[in-house]
Design an enzyme around this catalytic site. Structure first.
Site, PDB file in Angstrom:
ATOM      1  N   TYR A 255      -1.420  -0.655  10.597  1.00  0.00           N
ATOM      2  CA  TYR A 255      -1.598  -1.054   9.182  1.00  0.00           C
ATOM      3  C   TYR A 255      -0.382  -0.573   8.375  1.00  0.00           C
ATOM      4  O   TYR A 255       0.198  -1.345   7.603  1.00  0.00           O
ATOM      5  CB  TYR A 255      -2.899  -0.447   8.647  1.00  0.00           C
TER       6      TYR A 255
ATOM      7  N   LYS B 152       2.460  -2.900   6.298  1.00  0.00           N
ATOM      8  CA  LYS B 152       2.758  -2.807   4.859  1.00  0.00           C
ATOM      9  C   LYS B 152       4.236  -2.444   4.636  1.00  0.00           C
ATOM     10  O   LYS B 152       4.838  -2.878   3.631  1.00  0.00           O
ATOM     11  CB  LYS B 152       1.827  -1.798   4.190  1.00  0.00           C
TER      12      LYS B 152
ATOM     13  N   SER C 183       0.855  -1.194   0.000  1.00  0.00           N
ATOM     14  CA  SER C 183       0.000   0.000   0.000  1.00  0.00           C
ATOM     15  C   SER C 183       0.888   1.240   0.000  1.00  0.00           C
ATOM     16  O   SER C 183       2.048   1.178   0.430  1.00  0.00           O
ATOM     17  CB  SER C 183      -0.859  -0.002   1.269  1.00  0.00           C
TER      18      SER C 183
HETATM   19  P1  NAP Z   1     -11.268  -6.228   0.952  1.00  0.00           P
HETATM   20  O1  NAP Z   1     -12.284  -5.818  -0.059  1.00  0.00           O
HETATM   21  O2  NAP Z   1     -11.544  -6.034   2.392  1.00  0.00           O
HETATM   22  O3  NAP Z   1     -10.877  -7.761   0.661  1.00  0.00           O
HETATM   23  C1  NAP Z   1      -9.935  -8.400   1.453  1.00  0.00           C
HETATM   24  C2  NAP Z   1      -9.921  -9.884   1.122  1.00  0.00           C
HETATM   25  O4  NAP Z   1      -8.982 -10.530   1.996  1.00  0.00           O
HETATM   26  C3  NAP Z   1     -11.269 -10.548   1.349  1.00  0.00           C
HETATM   27  O5  NAP Z   1     -11.586 -11.377   0.245  1.00  0.00           O
HETATM   28  C4  NAP Z   1     -11.074 -11.368   2.606  1.00  0.00           C
HETATM   29  O6  NAP Z   1     -11.751 -12.597   2.641  1.00  0.00           O
HETATM   30  C5  NAP Z   1      -9.585 -11.683   2.539  1.00  0.00           C
HETATM   31  N1  NAP Z   1      -9.080 -11.977   3.881  1.00  0.00           N
HETATM   32  C6  NAP Z   1      -8.994 -11.125   4.927  1.00  0.00           C
HETATM   33  N2  NAP Z   1      -8.546 -11.779   6.011  1.00  0.00           N
HETATM   34  C7  NAP Z   1      -8.340 -13.074   5.637  1.00  0.00           C
HETATM   35  C8  NAP Z   1      -7.898 -14.236   6.315  1.00  0.00           C
HETATM   36  N3  NAP Z   1      -7.585 -14.206   7.625  1.00  0.00           N
HETATM   37  N4  NAP Z   1      -7.793 -15.380   5.610  1.00  0.00           N
HETATM   38  C9  NAP Z   1      -8.132 -15.434   4.301  1.00  0.00           C
HETATM   39  N5  NAP Z   1      -8.565 -14.362   3.611  1.00  0.00           N
HETATM   40  C10 NAP Z   1      -8.674 -13.196   4.275  1.00  0.00           C
HETATM   41  O7  NAP Z   1      -9.899  -5.466   0.694  1.00  0.00           O
HETATM   42  P2  NAP Z   1      -9.188  -4.927  -0.651  1.00  0.00           P
HETATM   43  O8  NAP Z   1      -9.358  -3.463  -0.665  1.00  0.00           O
HETATM   44  O9  NAP Z   1      -9.566  -5.731  -1.804  1.00  0.00           O
HETATM   45  O10 NAP Z   1      -7.665  -5.208  -0.228  1.00  0.00           O
HETATM   46  C11 NAP Z   1      -6.844  -6.168  -0.890  1.00  0.00           C
HETATM   47  C12 NAP Z   1      -5.391  -5.824  -0.570  1.00  0.00           C
HETATM   48  O11 NAP Z   1      -5.109  -4.508  -1.045  1.00  0.00           O
HETATM   49  C13 NAP Z   1      -5.078  -5.801   0.932  1.00  0.00           C
HETATM   50  O12 NAP Z   1      -3.821  -6.367   1.167  1.00  0.00           O
HETATM   51  C14 NAP Z   1      -5.069  -4.317   1.260  1.00  0.00           C
HETATM   52  O13 NAP Z   1      -4.271  -4.030   2.382  1.00  0.00           O
HETATM   53  C15 NAP Z   1      -4.513  -3.745  -0.024  1.00  0.00           C
HETATM   54  N6  NAP Z   1      -4.811  -2.342  -0.267  1.00  0.00           N
HETATM   55  C16 NAP Z   1      -6.095  -1.892  -0.259  1.00  0.00           C
HETATM   56  C17 NAP Z   1      -6.353  -0.536  -0.472  1.00  0.00           C
HETATM   57  C18 NAP Z   1      -7.752   0.034  -0.461  1.00  0.00           C
HETATM   58  O14 NAP Z   1      -7.897   1.262  -0.329  1.00  0.00           O
HETATM   59  N7  NAP Z   1      -8.775  -0.776  -0.618  1.00  0.00           N
HETATM   60  C19 NAP Z   1      -5.288   0.351  -0.709  1.00  0.00           C
HETATM   61  C20 NAP Z   1      -3.985  -0.150  -0.720  1.00  0.00           C
HETATM   62  C21 NAP Z   1      -3.764  -1.491  -0.503  1.00  0.00           C
HETATM   63  P3  NAP Z   1     -13.338 -12.876   2.616  1.00  0.00           P
HETATM   64  O15 NAP Z   1     -13.961 -11.939   1.629  1.00  0.00           O
HETATM   65  O16 NAP Z   1     -13.432 -14.284   2.128  1.00  0.00           O
HETATM   66  O17 NAP Z   1     -13.820 -12.687   3.995  1.00  0.00           O
END
Ligand code: NAP
Length: 244
Positions: A149, A153, A136
């Site tokens: 967080y 990262k 991130s």
């Molecule tokens: P999200 O919509 O909350 O999705 C997160 C996914 O991770 C979900 O499918 C969830 O599973 C899975 N997960 C969480 N804990 C888990 C566990 N203990 N075991 C197995 N699976 C698990 O988040 P996102 O925005 O797509 O984020 C994806 C990545 O991008 C993350 O690493 C996040 O830190 C990074 N990121 C996000 C943003 C942002 O603004 N959204 C920005 C920068 C980086 P379930 O759905 O099956 O429960």
């Protein structure tokens, strides 16, 4: 750019929703044999019904042994995207041990456990591979109420560099992508409040948050052999946030 993952077995973590879900669908569209891990069976069932070519495994990756056993059950894997993650946003002084463990168990330790098994298997098979860690902008810049967080990262980014150093001689490339805010469920958690969102938007030269598809594009590029000489980088997908 012509990208085809035919013959490649690609493991993506966190495919239940958000970035991981769209990534799994895109990789399957590009002929990859996709194996998706996530925590919630219902989300996995929806993904599988949308593209039955995607194999899904329900596992809580914050459980070290369960993560290792799940990866062993789907070997061999040629490419890996460590995407699963959680965010808990609070002032530094208010973060509890349980919350810190929750963030580190999935954001950092699961990246290690899953990558160790995949990379060990690639090395023993004497084949190259590609690993992308979803980090991130928060791994590089401090963001209010994101302390644990952010530090998780930053740990991912340093892991990326060290994995690139140690796995490079085995022709395994390891890179990070560092997106800005994406309006997934996680994005909404921190940035639904218009006042907070506009403060962040004012620091992004392109003046907008990233689309899921733009993050997927960057991951696909780093995973593919179109980036065959790129190893150990942190690639911002941030509209210029980190340049300011
Ligand atoms: P999200 O919509 O909350 O999705 C997160 C996914 O991770 C979900 O499918 C969830 O599973 C899975 N997960 C969480 N804990 C888990 C566990 N203990 N075991 C197995 N699976 C698990 O988040 P996102 O925005 O797509 O984020 C994806 C990545 O991008 C993350 O690493 C996040 O830190 C990074 N990121 C996000 C943003 C942002 O603004 N959204 C920005 C920068 C980086 P379930 O759905 O099956 O429960």
């Amino acid at each position: 750019m012509n990208i085809d993952f035919k013959g490649k077995r690609i493991l993506v973590t966190g495919v239940g929703q958000g970035i991981g879900r769209d990534l799994a669908l895109r990789l399957a569209k590009f002929n990859g044999e996709v194996i998706g891990f996530s925590r919630t069976q219902e989300n996995l069932d929806k993904l599988h019904s949308e593209d039955p070519r995607i194999q899904t495994v329900c596992v809580d990756l914050s459980d070290w042994e369960a993560a290792i056993n799940a990866v062993k059950s789907v070997l061999p894997i040629d490419m890996l995207v460590n995407n699963a993650g959680v965010a808990i946003l609070k002032p530094f002084l208010k973060m509890t041990k349980e919350e810190i463990d929750k963030i580190y168990d999935i954001n950092v330790k699961a990246v290690i456990s899953v990558s160790q098994i995949v990379a060990e298997n690639l090395v023993s098979r004497k084949v190259g591979g590609s690993i992308v860690n979803v980090s991130s902008q928060a791994g590089i810049a401090a963001i209010l109420n994101h302390s644990i967080y952010c530090s998780s990262k930053a740990a991912v980014d340093m892991l990326t560099k060290n994995m690139a150093l140690e796995l490079g001689p085995h022709n395994i490339r390891v890179n990070s992508i560092n997106p800005t805010v994406v309006m997934t469920e996680m994005g909404k958690l921190g940035w639904s409040d218009p006042a907070k969102a506009s403060a962040m938007l004012s620091k992004i030269p392109l003046g907008r948050f990233a689309e899921v598809s733009e993050v997927v594009d960057a991951i696909v590029y780093l995973l593919s052999d179109r980036s065959s000489m790129i190893n150990g980088v942190m690639l911002p997908v941030d509209g210029g946030f980190l340049a300011t």
